[in-house]
Design a protein around this motif. Structure first.
Motif: not given
Length: 303
Positions: A230-254
């Motif tokens: 749900r955090l990933g969805d919220a970040l993308e709705r806010a216009g922030l780029e999720v550049t990677g997934h590693n298990g339960d963690e996200l890499t975010v260009k922000a």
């Protein structure tokens, strides 16, 4: 300190070093990296007075090497461990060097002990030394005059893992005394562990330089939450780029603040939020020196 100012070295129509400038500071281990033929060894030879520059200047402790009153007591260098008189014993090699530079004879035993060459090994002819033993003898010679600056080209060649660990400690201790270390090595992981700053050269030109931490830092942050999807969805709705997934963690260009604000608005509890890690020195090396590659994918990287 080592100061390289617009250094150029040409051999006929070939430019080995092309307008290179950098500084290796006291108290710092500086890694000097690049593919075979990139100009590292040529630059080091110019620094230590073995090769004249075509233009520009290399200064060590504020002077050109040849202008230092007793260079070997101020600048220790190891550029080729095989360039030793194979008919002499290790002790004889160091004793003659001590006489030449005016160092006390007691330094011979001190340096043999420091680099881990036993009394029995010191009495062997150098022709009977392994590559690792020659490296240790070369390091003893470089340190013989108690210098302020070390210039080392591939000093870990031939050392076993224990020897490499020992070398790392030696160089960090030397720099910790406020002295200067310039280290060239093809062991990229070891440079990543040892060097405080990195200078990378390709085709005779600098392609990257800066602190190891800055150069290897990732872009953005790593984040996780009680509901990471749900955090990933919220970040993308806010216009922030999720550049990677590693298990339960996200890499975010922000920035961390941006991610924190999105999580707050989504009423999510963050369980991790830290600077993203880069891909490491090897990946950066491959990307920045791709034009200099001599082989195809899957071949060993050399410097």
């Amino acid at each position: 300190m080592i100061e390289i100012d617009h250094l150029t070295k040409r051999y006929g129509g070939f430019t080995a070093v092309d307008d290179v400038s950098f500084t290796a500071r006291p108290g710092v281990v500086t890694g000097f990296l690049g593919p075979n033929g990139a100009g590292k060894s040529t630059a080091m030879r110019v620094m230590t007075g073995l090769t004249p520059a075509t233009s520009g200047e290399a200064r060590l402790l504020g002077r050109r090497y040849h202008d230092l009153p007793n260079p070997a007591c101020q600048v220790g260098s190891l550029l080729d461990a095989s360039a030793q008189h194979v008919g002499r014993t290790g002790r004889e090699v160091l004793t003659l060097a001590a006489i030449a530079i005016g160092a006390p004879r007691s330094r011979v035993d001190e340096m043999l002990s420091l680099v881990g060459l036993t009394p029995d090994e010191s009495r062997r002819r150098v022709r009977n030394y392994s590559l690792g033993m020659r490296q240790r003898l070369g390091l003893a010679g470089a340190l013989l005059g108690d210098p302020e600056v070390l210039v080392l080209d591939e000093p870990a060649n031939g050392l076993d893992p224990q020897g490499i660990h020992w070398l790392r400690g030696l160089l960090r201790s030397f720099a910790g005394q406020g002295r200067t270390v310039l280290l060239s090595s093809h062991l990229l992981h070891e440079v990543e562990q040892t060097a405080d700053e990195i200078i990378m050269i390709g085709r005779g030109r600098i392609v990257a330089q800066g602190s190891t931490r800055e150069l290897l830092a990732g872009d953005g942050v790593t984040a996780a939450a009680t509901d990471t999807a749900r955090l990933g969805d919220a970040l993308e709705r806010a216009g922030l780029e999720v550049t990677g997934h590693n298990g339960d963690e996200l890499t975010v260009k922000a920035s961390a603040e941006q991610v924190g604000r999105v999580a707050l608005e989504a009423q999510l509890v963050l369980t991790a939020l830290r600077p993203a890690q880069g891909a490491g020195l090897e990946q950066m090396f491959l990307e920045l020196t791709a034009d200099d590659a001599r082989g195809t994918a899957g071949t060993e990287v050399a410097a």
